[in-house]
Design a protein around this motif. Structure first.
Motif, PDB file in Angstrom:
ATOM      1  N   ALA A 100       0.774  -1.302  -0.020  1.00  0.00           N
ATOM      2  CA  ALA A 100       0.121  -0.029   0.063  1.00  0.00           C
ATOM      3  C   ALA A 100       0.835   1.245   0.165  1.00  0.00           C
ATOM      4  CB  ALA A 100      -0.964  -0.046   1.255  1.00  0.00           C
ATOM      5  N   ARG A 101       1.952   1.328   0.847  1.00  0.00           N
ATOM      6  CA  ARG A 101       2.844   2.387   0.583  1.00  0.00           C
ATOM      7  C   ARG A 101       3.668   2.648  -0.472  1.00  0.00           C
ATOM      8  NH1 ARG A 101       5.982   1.573   6.587  1.00  0.00           N
ATOM      9  NH2 ARG A 101       4.481   2.950   7.689  1.00  0.00           N
ATOM     10  N   ARG A 102       3.909   1.551  -1.037  1.00  0.00           N
ATOM     11  CA  ARG A 102       4.421   1.578  -2.466  1.00  0.00           C
ATOM     12  C   ARG A 102       3.493   2.131  -3.478  1.00  0.00           C
ATOM     13  NH1 ARG A 102       6.597  -3.810  -3.863  1.00  0.00           N
ATOM     14  NH2 ARG A 102       4.375  -4.148  -4.540  1.00  0.00           N
ATOM     15  N   ALA A 103       2.195   1.818  -3.511  1.00  0.00           N
ATOM     16  CA  ALA A 103       1.531   2.451  -4.469  1.00  0.00           C
ATOM     17  C   ALA A 103       1.249   3.908  -4.151  1.00  0.00           C
ATOM     18  CB  ALA A 103      -0.069   1.719  -4.062  1.00  0.00           C
ATOM     19  N   LEU A 104       1.247   4.215  -2.858  1.00  0.00           N
ATOM     20  CA  LEU A 104       0.943   5.739  -2.431  1.00  0.00           C
ATOM     21  C   LEU A 104       2.156   6.263  -2.900  1.00  0.00           C
ATOM     22  CD1 LEU A 104      -0.669   5.506   1.114  1.00  0.00           C
ATOM     23  CD2 LEU A 104      -1.646   6.472  -0.993  1.00  0.00           C
ATOM     24  N   ARG A 105       3.476   5.913  -2.691  1.00  0.00           N
ATOM     25  CA  ARG A 105       4.434   6.646  -3.077  1.00  0.00           C
ATOM     26  C   ARG A 105       4.582   6.803  -4.513  1.00  0.00           C
ATOM     27  NH1 ARG A 105       7.853   3.186  -0.639  1.00  0.00           N
ATOM     28  NH2 ARG A 105       7.607   4.066   1.254  1.00  0.00           N
ATOM     29  N   SER A 106       4.076   5.576  -5.171  1.00  0.00           N
ATOM     30  CA  SER A 106       4.157   6.012  -6.675  1.00  0.00           C
ATOM     31  C   SER A 106       3.169   7.191  -7.239  1.00  0.00           C
ATOM     32  CB  SER A 106       3.855   4.558  -7.352  1.00  0.00           C
ATOM     33  OG  SER A 106       3.562   4.687  -8.471  1.00  0.00           O
TER      34      SER A 106
END
Length: 196
Positions: free
Chosen positions: A180-186
């Motif tokens: 989820a953090r990776r998707a937000l960071r992206s």
């Protein structure tokens, strides 16, 4: 010689309240303890009107399943979050629609024609744009990743508490939060965690 008043017994633990909760009136003390927290969580996910309804349903399900409760050091709150999250899943389509509609909407203040140097208006527009991007990402996450992220970010639960709430291994909680953090960071850039 002054007499000291007898010490008041400590309030009952969540487990004791649940064990004693043979009637809805007995169970009401648990409601008094956690209703505001659970209502806030559901309202942030589905809106206040839905939260009013799901709050009652959460505690009704908890009362009906009180014999399945396993006491833990974290108390009953993760268990109640788990029940509320499962009820939210039943209304998930509405939640995702709400996120997608908000992501498509115009940012608040984007049509105002005030002073172009007003930092207040600019800050609000920037926040609205970031919120639109965030809600778009939330709508696109798998429900299990969204649940873990929102329990972590909004409700400030630990990994262990999230694992209890969602009945998941702690390693699964970590991996879902990472995705989820990776998707937000992206979507939002590397600075998003400062605001999370």
């Amino acid at each position: 010689m002054t007499e000291t008043a007898p010490a008041e017994p400590p309030p009952p633990s969540d487990g004791e309240l649940i064990e004693a909760g043979e009637t809805p009136d007995d169970f009401a003390r648990l409601f008094d303890r956690y209703s505001v927290t659970i209502h806030r969580y559901v309202a942030r996910r589905l809106g206040t009107a839905e939260a009013d309804d799901l709050l009652g349903q959460t505690f009704l399900v908890a009362f009906e399943r009180r014999h399945r409760y396993v006491d833990s050091p974290a108390g009953a709150l993760p268990w109640l979050y788990g029940i509320a999250t499962n009820l939210i899943h039943r209304r998930r389509r509405d939640e995702v629609r709400q996120y997608r509609a908000y992501a498509r909407s115009e940012p608040a203040g984007s049509e105002q024609h005030g002073d172009p140097l007003s930092t207040d208006v600019a800050a609000r527009v920037d926040a609205a744009v970031a919120t639109r991007a965030l809600t778009g990402v939330l709508a696109g996450l798998r429900k299990v990743e969204r649940d873990v992220l929102l329990l972590y970010a909004w409700e400030d639960l630990s990994y262990a508490e999230i694992a209890l709430a969602l009945d998941l291994p702690i390693g699964t909680v970590r991996s879902r939060l990472h995705r989820a953090r990776r998707a937000l960071r992206s979507a939002l850039g590397p600075d998003f965690e400062e605001n999370l």
